[in-house]
Design an enzyme around this catalytic site. Structure first.
Site, PDB file in Angstrom:
ATOM      1  CG  ASN A  56      68.209 -40.931   1.960  1.00 45.72           C
ATOM      2  OD1 ASN A  56      68.650 -41.597   1.017  1.00 45.72           O
ATOM      3  ND2 ASN A  56      67.136 -41.298   2.640  1.00 45.72           N
ATOM      4  CE  LYS A  82      63.936 -39.513   0.976  1.00 45.90           C
ATOM      5  NZ  LYS A  82      62.749 -39.586   1.785  1.00 45.90           N
ATOM      6  CG  HIS A 115      65.381 -44.027   5.423  1.00 52.06           C
ATOM      7  ND1 HIS A 115      64.074 -43.933   4.991  1.00 52.06           N
ATOM      8  CD2 HIS A 115      65.875 -42.763   5.418  1.00 52.06           C
ATOM      9  CE1 HIS A 115      63.802 -42.658   4.736  1.00 52.06           C
ATOM     10  NE2 HIS A 115      64.882 -41.933   4.986  1.00 52.06           N
ATOM     11  CD  GLU A 120      61.800 -43.003   2.221  1.00 51.97           C
ATOM     12  OE1 GLU A 120      62.825 -43.273   1.558  1.00 51.97           O
ATOM     13  OE2 GLU A 120      61.397 -41.832   2.385  1.00 51.97           O
ATOM     14  CD  GLU A 130      65.636 -39.542   8.580  1.00 48.76           C
ATOM     15  OE1 GLU A 130      66.081 -38.554   8.013  1.00 48.76           O
ATOM     16  OE2 GLU A 130      65.286 -40.574   7.984  1.00 48.76           O
ATOM     17  N   GLY A 153      59.594 -36.393   3.863  1.00 47.38           N
ATOM     18  CA  GLY A 153      59.051 -36.194   2.522  1.00 47.38           C
ATOM     19  C   GLY A 153      57.661 -35.573   2.516  1.00 47.38           C
ATOM     20  CB  SER A 195      60.275 -31.749   5.805  1.00 45.80           C
ATOM     21  OG  SER A 195      59.473 -32.762   5.208  1.00 45.80           O
TER      22      SER A 195
HETATM   23  C1  PEP Z   1      65.090 -38.751   4.525  1.00 46.37           C
HETATM   24  O1  PEP Z   1      64.889 -39.359   3.489  1.00 46.37           O
HETATM   25  O2  PEP Z   1      65.834 -39.248   5.377  1.00 46.37           O
HETATM   26  C2  PEP Z   1      64.449 -37.455   4.716  1.00 46.37           C
HETATM   27  C3  PEP Z   1      64.612 -36.835   5.852  1.00 46.37           C
HETATM   28  O3  PEP Z   1      63.725 -36.979   3.668  1.00 46.37           O
HETATM   29  P1  PEP Z   1      63.136 -35.493   3.506  1.00 46.37           P
HETATM   30  O4  PEP Z   1      64.230 -34.538   3.870  1.00 46.37           O
HETATM   31  O5  PEP Z   1      62.744 -35.393   2.058  1.00 46.37           O
HETATM   32  O6  PEP Z   1      61.976 -35.384   4.434  1.00 46.37           O
END
Ligand code: PEP
Length: 250
Positions: A9, A11, A94, A96, A166, A172, A212
């Site tokens: 992803n 983003k 997601h 976000e 998630e 993040g 992460s």
């Molecule tokens: C994501 O954006 O779905 C995500 C898991 O980000 P990160 O790996 O940076 O935590």
């Protein structure tokens, strides 16, 4: 359990020239990977990623779609538009988008329906906030998100649904769920799907972990019995790290 899928992803990162370079660096992974590989790129990079990965097994995902096919929705992109471009996947719900753009379980469901109606494969994101984990209601939260998002989705259509667990507190932040925490919730999601459909649908479902995940922790997370892949943000922007994660998914 389900087929392993590693999805990046990106983003809101990588303008087209950088997207081209990164897609080309990732392209060789398509040949040897034991799992499916998907690149979730900004709308403006979709064509670039499609061109760069043409003829490979690597799939391309948009990061959202609107539920209407067309109309007065300034700034939005529809599922038929994505399909017409040759995009195969779309990330929906997601955290976000839920946090910053007011998406709710109900609008997530409408987007899921639109994506499936237009032949796309959905990567549906669910996950709890830290306070919810601390209150001990993680499984209730993800169960509700999953059930509402899948309203009106048939057992046959579930072959085009991937669910990404998630935890919001892990996205993040550099703070990863432990392998046991990730596995526990991925198993709970699979159990919800079993209740909604049947054991065959639940067993065939790909349940990813995201939050992460990186080159250092991917192998342990992906070795868990109910974790069938990853949705990767930050680490998907570096081709060598992404390659290490893809190699760990077997
Ligand atoms: C994501 O954006 O779905 C995500 C898991 O980000 P990160 O790996 O940076 O935590």
């Amino acid at each position: 359990m389900g087929k392993y899928v590693i999805a990046g992803n990106w983003k809101m990162n990588k303008p087209p020239a950088e997207a081209k370079a990164l897609s080309e660096d990732i392209k060789p992974l398509g040949a040897g990977a034991a799992c499916d590989v998907v690149l979730g790129v900004p709308f403006v990079d979709l064509q670039t990623a499609l061109d760069a990965t043409a003829g490979t097994k690597i799939g391309v995902a948009a990061q959202n779609c609107h539920w209407a096919a067309s109309g007065a929705f300034t700034g939005e992109i529809s599922a038929p538009m994505l399909k017409a471009m040759g995009v195969g996947y779309v990330i929906i719900g997601h955290s976000e988008r839920r946090q910053y753009f007011g998406e709710t379980d109900e609008t997530v469901n409408k987007r899921v329906r639109a994506a499936l109606d237009n032949g796309l494969t959905v990567i549906l994101c669910v996950g709890e906030y830290l306070e919810q984990r601390e209150q001990g209601i993680t499984e209730e939260v993800v169960a509700l998100q999953t059930k509402v998002a899948l309203c009106g989705v048939s057992a046959e259509e579930m072959s085009r649904v991937i669910i990404a667990y998630e935890p919001v507190w892990a996205i993040g932040t550099g703070r990863t769920a432990t392998a046991a925490q990730a596995n526990e919730v991925c198993a709970a999601i699979r159990n919800v799907v079993k209740g909604l459909y049947n054991a065959d649908v639940a067993t065939a479902l790909t349940v990813q972990y995201g939050g992460s995940m990186n080159a250092g922790n991917a192998a342990e997370l992906l070795a868990q019995s109910d974790v069938d892949g990853g949705l990767i943000g930050g680490a998907s922007l570096k081709a060598p790290d992404f390659a290490t994660i893809v190699a760990a998914a077997k």
